[in-house]
Design a protein around this motif. Structure first.
Motif, PDB file in Angstrom:
ATOM      1  N   LYS A 169     -60.097 -19.544  24.525  1.00  0.00           N
ATOM      2  CA  LYS A 169     -59.982 -20.775  25.313  1.00  0.00           C
ATOM      3  C   LYS A 169     -59.392 -21.916  24.479  1.00  0.00           C
ATOM      4  CE  LYS A 169     -61.261 -21.322  29.648  1.00  0.00           C
ATOM      5  NZ  LYS A 169     -60.252 -21.371  30.703  1.00  0.00           N
ATOM      6  N   SER A 170     -59.874 -22.031  23.248  1.00  0.00           N
ATOM      7  CA  SER A 170     -59.387 -23.094  22.370  1.00  0.00           C
ATOM      8  C   SER A 170     -57.904 -22.918  22.061  1.00  0.00           C
ATOM      9  CB  SER A 170     -60.189 -23.103  21.062  1.00  0.00           C
ATOM     10  OG  SER A 170     -61.535 -23.429  21.302  1.00  0.00           O
ATOM     11  N   LEU A 171     -57.491 -21.686  21.761  1.00  0.00           N
ATOM     12  CA  LEU A 171     -56.091 -21.428  21.442  1.00  0.00           C
ATOM     13  C   LEU A 171     -55.188 -21.684  22.642  1.00  0.00           C
ATOM     14  CD1 LEU A 171     -56.294 -18.159  19.298  1.00  0.00           C
ATOM     15  CD2 LEU A 171     -56.058 -20.514  18.501  1.00  0.00           C
ATOM     16  N   ALA A 172     -55.675 -21.336  23.839  1.00  0.00           N
ATOM     17  CA  ALA A 172     -54.870 -21.562  25.049  1.00  0.00           C
ATOM     18  C   ALA A 172     -54.528 -23.033  25.213  1.00  0.00           C
ATOM     19  CB  ALA A 172     -55.617 -21.049  26.281  1.00  0.00           C
ATOM     20  N   THR A 173     -55.486 -23.899  24.899  1.00  0.00           N
ATOM     21  CA  THR A 173     -55.247 -25.341  24.992  1.00  0.00           C
ATOM     22  C   THR A 173     -54.349 -25.828  23.858  1.00  0.00           C
ATOM     23  OG1 THR A 173     -57.416 -25.661  26.017  1.00  0.00           O
ATOM     24  CG2 THR A 173     -56.359 -27.602  25.054  1.00  0.00           C
ATOM     25  N   GLU A 174     -54.649 -25.391  22.645  1.00  0.00           N
ATOM     26  CA  GLU A 174     -53.894 -25.853  21.480  1.00  0.00           C
ATOM     27  C   GLU A 174     -52.437 -25.386  21.493  1.00  0.00           C
ATOM     28  OE1 GLU A 174     -54.070 -25.482  16.589  1.00  0.00           O
ATOM     29  OE2 GLU A 174     -55.910 -25.273  17.770  1.00  0.00           O
ATOM     30  N   PHE A 175     -52.199 -24.168  21.966  1.00  0.00           N
ATOM     31  CA  PHE A 175     -50.845 -23.599  21.919  1.00  0.00           C
ATOM     32  C   PHE A 175     -49.998 -23.929  23.149  1.00  0.00           C
ATOM     33  CE2 PHE A 175     -52.107 -19.824  18.951  1.00  0.00           C
ATOM     34  CZ  PHE A 175     -52.376 -20.724  17.936  1.00  0.00           C
ATOM     35  N   ALA A 176     -50.626 -24.460  24.202  1.00  0.00           N
ATOM     36  CA  ALA A 176     -49.871 -24.779  25.416  1.00  0.00           C
ATOM     37  C   ALA A 176     -48.910 -25.947  25.140  1.00  0.00           C
ATOM     38  CB  ALA A 176     -50.827 -25.153  26.540  1.00  0.00           C
ATOM     39  N   PRO A 177     -47.733 -25.951  25.749  1.00  0.00           N
ATOM     40  CA  PRO A 177     -47.212 -24.936  26.683  1.00  0.00           C
ATOM     41  C   PRO A 177     -46.352 -23.870  26.017  1.00  0.00           C
ATOM     42  CG  PRO A 177     -45.773 -26.830  26.707  1.00  0.00           C
ATOM     43  CD  PRO A 177     -46.852 -27.131  25.687  1.00  0.00           C
ATOM     44  N   ARG A 178     -46.344 -23.844  24.680  1.00  0.00           N
ATOM     45  CA  ARG A 178     -45.411 -22.957  23.970  1.00  0.00           C
ATOM     46  C   ARG A 178     -45.820 -21.489  24.045  1.00  0.00           C
ATOM     47  NH1 ARG A 178     -47.381 -26.540  20.806  1.00  0.00           N
ATOM     48  NH2 ARG A 178     -48.193 -25.041  19.303  1.00  0.00           N
ATOM     49  N   ILE A 179     -47.128 -21.223  23.888  1.00  0.00           N
ATOM     50  CA  ILE A 179     -47.621 -19.847  23.849  1.00  0.00           C
ATOM     51  C   ILE A 179     -48.787 -19.709  24.833  1.00  0.00           C
ATOM     52  CG2 ILE A 179     -48.581 -17.995  22.425  1.00  0.00           C
ATOM     53  CD1 ILE A 179     -47.484 -19.492  19.959  1.00  0.00           C
ATOM     54  N   ARG A 180     -48.686 -18.774  25.750  1.00  0.00           N
ATOM     55  CA  ARG A 180     -49.805 -18.508  26.662  1.00  0.00           C
ATOM     56  C   ARG A 180     -50.838 -17.632  25.952  1.00  0.00           C
ATOM     57  NH1 ARG A 180     -49.288 -15.437  30.602  1.00  0.00           N
ATOM     58  NH2 ARG A 180     -47.449 -14.291  29.900  1.00  0.00           N
ATOM     59  N   VAL A 181     -52.117 -17.886  26.208  1.00  0.00           N
ATOM     60  CA  VAL A 181     -53.197 -17.105  25.596  1.00  0.00           C
ATOM     61  C   VAL A 181     -54.202 -16.717  26.669  1.00  0.00           C
ATOM     62  CG1 VAL A 181     -54.907 -16.989  23.751  1.00  0.00           C
ATOM     63  CG2 VAL A 181     -52.909 -18.487  23.487  1.00  0.00           C
ATOM     64  N   ASN A 182     -54.383 -15.420  26.868  1.00  0.00           N
ATOM     65  CA  ASN A 182     -55.311 -14.919  27.885  1.00  0.00           C
ATOM     66  C   ASN A 182     -56.144 -13.770  27.319  1.00  0.00           C
ATOM     67  OD1 ASN A 182     -54.440 -16.476  30.358  1.00  0.00           O
ATOM     68  ND2 ASN A 182     -52.482 -15.528  29.816  1.00  0.00           N
ATOM     69  N   SER A 183     -57.075 -13.291  28.121  1.00  0.00           N
ATOM     70  CA  SER A 183     -57.901 -12.158  27.681  1.00  0.00           C
ATOM     71  C   SER A 183     -58.243 -11.254  28.853  1.00  0.00           C
ATOM     72  CB  SER A 183     -59.199 -12.662  27.035  1.00  0.00           C
ATOM     73  OG  SER A 183     -59.997 -13.348  27.974  1.00  0.00           O
ATOM     74  N   GLY A 249     -55.275 -19.313  29.335  1.00  0.00           N
ATOM     75  CA  GLY A 249     -56.699 -19.636  29.256  1.00  0.00           C
ATOM     76  C   GLY A 249     -57.541 -18.849  30.238  1.00  0.00           C
ATOM     77  N   ALA A 250     -56.962 -17.798  30.798  1.00  0.00           N
ATOM     78  CA  ALA A 250     -57.660 -17.015  31.829  1.00  0.00           C
ATOM     79  C   ALA A 250     -58.280 -15.753  31.242  1.00  0.00           C
ATOM     80  CB  ALA A 250     -56.686 -16.636  32.939  1.00  0.00           C
ATOM     81  N   SER A 251     -59.301 -15.243  31.911  1.00  0.00           N
ATOM     82  CA  SER A 251     -59.903 -13.962  31.544  1.00  0.00           C
ATOM     83  C   SER A 251     -59.988 -13.100  32.801  1.00  0.00           C
ATOM     84  CB  SER A 251     -61.290 -14.155  30.937  1.00  0.00           C
ATOM     85  OG  SER A 251     -62.146 -14.822  31.834  1.00  0.00           O
TER      86      SER A 251
END
Length: 262
Positions: A169-183, A249-251
């Motif tokens: 969740k933290s990475l999804a916020t920090e890396f947006a909008p350059r890199i999407r992070v999900n699980s 930021g989705a799971s």
């Protein structure tokens, strides 16, 4: 649907078997190039031979322990040299530890937390510079439903999985909008780990099918079976692909209905 993976490069940690190997095959089938890693040289060679036979020239394999920073950095350098960089990172390494709070030693706690966190942290750090240059950058963490629904016999792993989900969740916020992070949040998925538990069963007269039926009843799985690696891989490929371009930021739960949380 075109997932937009043709010409992309995907990195899959823990790619020598199970979900990792199934995901690698599906990414390749969608036109991507894939780099896999694993600790075991023999299993790595076997996985590479299997994938290379079906997708010649599209696969790279590298021996790597994801808990060791220098190993992961060498893997990232090898991918950079091979194709110029990665677009997508699938963090899949790691398995569960069966133990209660009373039976888990300090050393086992440290080993489990080290594995669960740094199997995510090291690859993200090593590949982030490459992902930053991609127009379709994505990170996908393979996590467990234990993060939300802990089990008393897996106290250590449950706590570590919850921490990993917070990290995602933290990475999804920090890396947006350059890199999407999900699980993806997994329930019980058929794997070598479950095969080992079957081999260690108390009733040796019990067949694997009989043992599985009993297991799914004990675990109260509405689908009355374990999930298959391919079923998880299909979700991974979609979430990591440009087709899911507004998802971060989705799971996504893949559990056969076993979860009880809302």
């Amino acid at each position: 649907m075109d997932l937009g993976l043709s010409g992309r490069t995907v990195v899959v940690t823990g790619g020598t078997s199970g979900i990792g190997l199934a995901s690698a095959g599906l990414f390749l089938n969608e036109g991507a190039k894939v780099a896999i890693c694993g600790r075991d040289e023999a299993r790595l060679a076997e996985a590479l031979a299997d994938l290379e036979a079906r997708f010649p020239g599209k696969v790279m394999a590298h021996r790597c322990d994801v808990t060791k920073r220098e190993d992961v950095e060498a893997f990232a350098a090898a991918v950079q040299k091979w194709v110029g960089g990665a677009d997508i990172l699938i963090n899949n390494a790691g398995q569960g530890r069966m133990s209660t709070f009373a039976s888990t030693t300090d050393e086992q706690w440290r080993a489990e937390l080290d594995l669960k966190f740094f199997s995510q942290i090291h690859p993200v750090r090593a590949f982030q510079p490459q992902l930053e240059k991609s127009t379709a950058a994505a990170i996908l963490a393979v996590n467990s439903l234990l993060a939300y629904q802990p089990e008393p016999y897996m106290v250590c792993t449950s706590a570590a999985r919850a921490g990993v989900q917070s990290l995602v969740k933290s990475l999804a916020t920090e890396f947006a909008p350059r890199i999407r992070v999900n699980s993806v949040m997994l329930g019980l998925i058929d794997s070598g780990q479950w095969e080992r538990r079957f081999q260690a069963r108390e009733n040796k007269a019990q067949t694997r099918d009989e043992w599985m039926v009993e297991l799914t009843k004990t675990k109260h799985i509405p689908f009355a079976r374990l999930g298959l690696p391919d079923e998880v891989a299909r979700a991974i490929v979609f979430l990591a692909s440009p087709a899911a371009s507004y998802v971060t930021g989705a799971s996504l739960e893949i559990s056969g209905g076993i979860s009880r949380y809302i």
